[in-house]
Design an enzyme around this catalytic site. Sequence first.
Site, short mmCIF file in Angstrom:
data_model
loop_
_atom_site.label_atom_id
_atom_site.label_comp_id
_atom_site.label_asym_id
_atom_site.label_seq_id
_atom_site.Cartn_x
_atom_site.Cartn_y
_atom_site.Cartn_z
N ASP A 282 0.86 -1.18 0.00
CA ASP A 282 0.00 0.00 0.00
C ASP A 282 0.90 1.22 0.00
O ASP A 282 1.92 1.27 0.68
CB ASP A 282 -0.99 -0.01 1.17
N ASP B 218 -9.32 3.52 5.96
CA ASP B 218 -8.16 3.50 6.86
C ASP B 218 -8.53 4.31 8.09
O ASP B 218 -8.58 5.54 8.07
CB ASP B 218 -6.98 4.13 6.12
N GLU C 62 -7.60 4.74 12.07
CA GLU C 62 -6.52 4.38 12.99
C GLU C 62 -6.17 5.59 13.86
O GLU C 62 -6.96 6.52 14.01
CB GLU C 62 -5.31 3.92 12.18
#
Length: 233
Positions: A31, A120, A122
């Site tokens: 990624d 994503d 986090e």
Amino acid sequence: MKSFGALILAAASLVSASPTLVKRAAPAGIDVSHFQGAVNFKTAKANGISFAFIKATEGTTFIDPEFNTNYAAATSAGIIRGAYHFAHPDVSSGATQAKYFLAHGGGWSSDGITLPGALDIEYNPSGAECYGLSASAMVTWVRDFSNTYHATTGVYPVIYTTTDWWKTCTGNSAAFGSTNPLWIAHYASSIGTLPAGWSFTTFWQFADSGSNPGDQDQFNGDMAGLQRIARGS
């Protein structure tokens, strides 16, 4: 259309929470974002890469300047690829950010080479770890993003996270395990404990550097399973 949870169960023989996968013969991936610049995906493919997640957006104001270049290069190299969105739950709703992501590269089509977009979610890079949200508010935010993405594409987004953050900021919610594929980040020789609701991870980010650009990933299955996920069937 089937739920994506059903699709990934059918896609491959998937393993549970704590096997060692790095040495296993499974599709390898990376990624990347603008931090890696323009990636030579032909070289990465020759070096064993089968798939890639490429950063498209962040919040509601940032479009990755390398996204179009890298997405086109991955496509040209014959790599199965998908986009990801870095969440900022403190600045707007999940639905708003899903729509922003969809409008700037995060879409999906059943073409056999496009992975469902990834959320994503986090650690906050510049503030409170949980972006100032309670656990219940965070679950609502993720559900809002996920349902909005699903309503447009027919598939649920992949959720990228760490077990520690998920436990801390969602109260270890089990609400998404039956619908959303998990992409777990854990830099070790084994996956470790997964967040509640998931008995296996579909993708594993196991290192932040390696023989290819960006973070190093692995699909939890075989190449045929990866291709089925990209077809949505």
